[in-house]
Design a protein around this motif. Structure first.
Motif, mmCIF file in Angstrom:
data_model
loop_
_atom_site.group_PDB
_atom_site.id
_atom_site.type_symbol
_atom_site.label_atom_id
_atom_site.label_comp_id
_atom_site.label_asym_id
_atom_site.label_seq_id
_atom_site.Cartn_x
_atom_site.Cartn_y
_atom_site.Cartn_z
ATOM 1 N N GLY A 80 -34.228 28.665 15.169
ATOM 2 C CA GLY A 80 -33.219 27.995 15.629
ATOM 3 C C GLY A 80 -32.938 26.601 15.088
ATOM 4 O O GLY A 80 -31.958 26.198 14.700
ATOM 5 N N GLU A 81 -34.127 26.164 14.953
ATOM 6 C CA GLU A 81 -33.917 24.695 14.123
ATOM 7 C C GLU A 81 -33.462 24.941 12.532
ATOM 8 O O GLU A 81 -32.399 23.994 12.540
ATOM 9 N N LEU A 82 -33.776 25.813 12.005
ATOM 10 C CA LEU A 82 -33.460 26.090 10.628
ATOM 11 C C LEU A 82 -31.963 26.388 10.672
ATOM 12 O O LEU A 82 -31.082 25.915 9.846
ATOM 13 N N ALA A 83 -31.675 27.215 11.721
ATOM 14 C CA ALA A 83 -30.207 27.777 11.632
ATOM 15 C C ALA A 83 -29.243 26.481 12.087
ATOM 16 O O ALA A 83 -28.184 26.398 11.460
ATOM 17 N N ARG A 84 -29.733 25.476 13.132
ATOM 18 C CA ARG A 84 -28.927 24.504 13.345
ATOM 19 C C ARG A 84 -28.877 23.441 11.962
ATOM 20 O O ARG A 84 -27.630 22.897 11.856
ATOM 21 N N ASP A 85 -29.769 23.140 11.358
ATOM 22 C CA ASP A 85 -29.659 22.338 10.280
ATOM 23 C C ASP A 85 -28.796 23.115 9.128
ATOM 24 O O ASP A 85 -28.057 22.316 8.699
ATOM 25 N N ALA A 86 -28.719 24.325 9.011
ATOM 26 C CA ALA A 86 -27.989 25.202 7.997
ATOM 27 C C ALA A 86 -26.779 24.899 8.621
ATOM 28 O O ALA A 86 -25.672 24.802 7.407
ATOM 29 N N GLN A 87 -26.284 25.126 9.616
ATOM 30 C CA GLN A 87 -25.164 25.048 10.297
ATOM 31 C C GLN A 87 -24.425 23.558 10.069
ATOM 32 O O GLN A 87 -23.418 23.261 9.783
ATOM 33 N N GLN A 88 -25.338 22.496 10.036
ATOM 34 C CA GLN A 88 -24.905 21.090 9.919
ATOM 35 C C GLN A 88 -24.483 20.843 8.585
ATOM 36 O O GLN A 88 -23.376 20.417 7.929
ATOM 37 N N LEU A 89 -25.165 21.491 7.442
ATOM 38 C CA LEU A 89 -25.206 21.415 6.116
ATOM 39 C C LEU A 89 -23.802 22.298 5.726
ATOM 40 O O LEU A 89 -22.966 21.957 4.941
ATOM 41 N N TYR A 90 -23.590 23.305 6.529
ATOM 42 C CA TYR A 90 -22.557 24.032 6.229
ATOM 43 C C TYR A 90 -21.344 23.415 6.629
ATOM 44 O O TYR A 90 -20.206 23.469 5.789
ATOM 45 N N ASP A 91 -21.296 22.669 7.698
ATOM 46 C CA ASP A 91 -20.062 21.995 8.144
ATOM 47 C C ASP A 91 -19.987 20.765 7.065
ATOM 48 O O ASP A 91 -18.701 20.640 6.980
ATOM 49 N N ARG A 92 -20.867 20.328 6.876
ATOM 50 C CA ARG A 92 -20.678 19.059 6.065
ATOM 51 C C ARG A 92 -20.019 19.652 4.565
ATOM 52 O O ARG A 92 -19.223 19.086 3.920
ATOM 53 N N SER A 93 -20.828 20.721 4.140
ATOM 54 C CA SER A 93 -20.271 21.227 2.863
ATOM 55 C C SER A 93 -18.898 21.783 3.002
ATOM 56 O O SER A 93 -18.010 21.357 2.192
ATOM 57 N N ASN A 94 -18.451 22.230 4.031
ATOM 58 C CA ASN A 94 -17.156 22.556 4.378
ATOM 59 C C ASN A 94 -16.069 21.412 4.409
ATOM 60 O O ASN A 94 -15.108 21.579 3.793
ATOM 61 N N SER A 95 -16.421 20.428 5.033
ATOM 62 C CA SER A 95 -15.748 19.233 5.075
ATOM 63 C C SER A 95 -15.496 18.429 3.753
ATOM 64 O O SER A 95 -14.539 17.999 3.248
#
Lengths: 77, 562
Positions: B55-70
């Motif tokens: 879950g933590e990894l997925a959350r961090d990955a999701q944040q990176l994904y959002d940042r990379s998308n923006s």
């Protein structure tokens, strides 16, 4: 007869207990392997995510700079 | 003590698996079953930790994904903008863009203005409190929850006299942050001090106070320092130099007057002292007040002479106090210099007085007033020729009289001349120590005259005092009243200057304390603010062009304050 039978029964129980202990050993070792894998996986994932985070930060700053430059040019014109 | 982030329980799989009170047909099987059950518990615990970890990894990955998308979106928009840029259109040079970017980004109103601001915010954002409770992983939270809570030492705070938190003696999570924060604040303060105390510049009020100080200080560095020191100690130093110089100026002005001056010179100090005696009650009043006020009275009121006499009416006291008041007058004089200027306007013409006045400007004027009173008192009483002349002239004082005797009255201003010697006769008067010896020379004309003139003066003073006493008593009281009333207003300007100087220093200190408090308040729990302040301080250091001036001021202030 009873004595040898009793000795056989105890020997069977001990052998069975050893088998059970071996089985439990396999399970616990498997659990340790899973744990080690999870730890290594977590570690590698976090290191990779940290690298990505760092790169993203650098990129964001560069984009900030570029946006400021470009918008500046636009506003000036 | 290190705490493991994740603990798989139960740790001891086979312990305690055999029920004691329940007989088992096969204990070995019972232990085996219990061990297997604990192993399954370990697996469940492991799966739970694995779920949390993923879950933590997925959350961090999701944040990176959002940042990379923006970021990708920004890059796309930027690419569109860049393609839309027209090189044919006039553009500011790259250097200009670089120079103005920072400012424009915040001020420009543009489609992307909001975006820019966000971007800059993100760039200036600092990761704060990375290792704090909010950022602690849930697994560690659970581990912490299992730990024993610190003893409730905070309940004893009410019994502490120093106001400290008793719990912080046991555990203080913010200890290292406080260390770092204080270090940073001290560094910033030190930088500001080294810079020359920039904070003072921005302050409007403080700046005025400094300006006044600067004005006073700029003209005379060493003397003003001495004056300030003297103000603290009674200004005894200033008077001797002033008296001493006055005779020299007089000599230069009119040799003829010198003779008269010699006779009067000894009296001058006496007159000053008398003034001091008058001023005794109001320290600054006598010197500064008498000159302007006395002149005005002469012009306006026929009673002016009476007023003057009244002044001397106190004369008897003054004659007695001649020696005594010396110290008080000296103290007063230093404060007088500022008020002197008004007196100049009142007495325009007399050569020596004008010179003296011109020399000392405001300061010189103060001494002159005392002589006129003597002249005034002398005429009615039939005092010596000098006195008579002075008395006749004293009423004229407003109308300039070139008489040497008038010059004599101006000499008393000698104390004020302290300032003039600096300007006009710095070379002659320059060495303050030498002047004292010349004084006796001038005064005595001969070797031992120093004492005789004083005796003469005392005698004259005594005569004047008698005359004054003989004069109608009404005059004296009136004068006293007027003087008493006038002195306070005169003293005010001087006091204001001194107050301004003193207040200025005080203001700085107060501001410092306030700043510290503000800094502390702001920097309490905000790393970004502390860093931003420090960066601002550093930038301001580089920007400040007048470092030399500010530094000098700072040093001077420090010295004075010290």
């Amino acid at each position: 007869m009873s004595a040898p039978k009793a000795g056989e029964a105890v020997q069977k129980q001990i052998q069975q207990d050893w088998l059970n202990r071996e089985y439990i050993e396999v399970i616990t070792i498997s659990i340790k392997k899973i744990t080690d894998f999870l730890n290594s996986f977590d570690l590698s994932c976090r290191s990779k995510l940290a690298g990505l985070n760092e790169k993203l930060t650098i990129l964001e700053r560069k984009i900030d700079y570029l946006e400021a430059c470009v918008t500046k040019g636009e506003t000036l014109t | 003590m290190p705490l493991p982030k994740r603990v798989i329980e139960p740790i001891h799989v086979t312990r305690g698996t055999l029920p004691e009170d329940y007989p088992l047909p096969s204990e070995l099987e019972g232990v085996t079953n219990g061990t297997l059950a604990n192993t399954v518990r370990q697996l469940s615990s492991l799966s739970r930790h694995a779920e949390d970890m993923f879950g933590e990894l997925a959350r961090d990955a999701q944040q990176l994904y959002d940042r990379s998308n923006s970021l990708q979106a920004r890059i796309d928009r930027l690419a569109i903008k860049v393609t839309q840029l027209d090189s044919t259109v006039e553009e500011v040079s790259l250097q200009d863009i670089h120079m103005r970017k920072a400012f424009k980004s915040s001020t420009v109103f543009d489609q992307h203005d909001i975006r820019k601001r966000k971007a800059f915010k993100s760039s200036t954002m600092f990761d704060q409190h990375i290792f704090a409770r909010p950022t602690m992983p849930t697994a560690m939270h659970e581990t912490y929850a299992v730990c024993d809570r610190p003893p409730p030492l905070d309940k004893l705070n009410c019994y502490r006299d120093d106001g400290k938190d008793g719990l912080k003696f046991y555990t203080d999570p913010n200890y290292f942050f406080e260390l770092w924060r204080q270090e940073m604040l001290i560094d910033t303060e030190r930088m500001m001090h080294d810079r020359g105390k920039k904070p003072h510049k921005p302050r409007a009020e403080g700046g005025q106070g400094q300006r006044s100080k600067k004005k006073v200080r700029l003209p005379h560095n060493t003397r003003e320092r001495q004056k300030q020191i003297a103000v603290g100690h009674g200004e005894t130093i200033m008077n001797p130099s002033a008296i001493y110089r006055t005779p020299q100026q007089i000599q230069q002005l009119h040799p003829d007057d010198m003779m008269l001056a010699d006779q009067q010179r000894p009296p001058r100090p006496n007159s000053i002292e008398i003034r001091r005696s008058y001023g005794g009650p109001g320290q600054e009043m006598p010197d500064g007040m008498p000159s302007p006020a006395a002149y005005h009275h002469y012009d306006e009121n026929p009673y002016s002479q009476g007023m003057m006499q009244g002044m001397y009416g106190q004369g008897p006291l003054s004659s007695e106090s001649l020696n005594m008041p010396g110290t008080p007058t000296r103290k007063i004089r230093p404060s007088q210099p500022p008020p002197a200027p008004p007196s100049n306007g009142s007495t325009p013409s007399a050569n020596t007085p004008t010179r003296g006045r011109s020399m000392s400007t405001g300061r010189d004027t103060l001494p002159p007033p005392p002589p006129p009173p003597e002249a005034v008192s002398s005429p009615p009483n039939g005092l010596p020729a000098h006195l008579a002349r002075q008395s006749s002239q004293s009423p004229r004082s407003q109308s300039p009289a070139p008489d040497p005797q008038q010059d004599l009255p101006p000499p008393p201003p000698a104390p004020k001349q302290q300032s003039p010697p600096k300007q006009q006769q710095p070379a002659v008067a320059a060495p303050p120590p030498p002047p004292p010896p010349p004084m006796p020379m001038v005064n005595g004309g001969g070797a031992a005259q120093g004492s005789p003139p004083q005796a003469l003066m005392n005698g004259v003073m005594g005569n004047l005092a008698h005359i004054l006493n003989s004069t109608p008593p009404k005059l004296t009281p009136v004068k006293d009243r007027q003087i008493a009333q006038k002195p306070p207003p005169m003293a005010d300007p001087r006091n204001d200057l001194l107050k301004a100087i003193r207040d200025g220093i005080k203001l700085r200190k107060v501001e410092k304390s306030e700043q510290k408090e503000v800094e502390r308040g702001n920097g309490l729990h905000d790393v970004a603010s502390i860093l931003a302040r420090r960066v601002a301080v550093e930038l301001s250091d580089t920007d400040s062009g007048s470092d030399s001036d500010s530094d000098n001021e700072g040093w001077g202030e420090n010295e004075t304050s010290a």
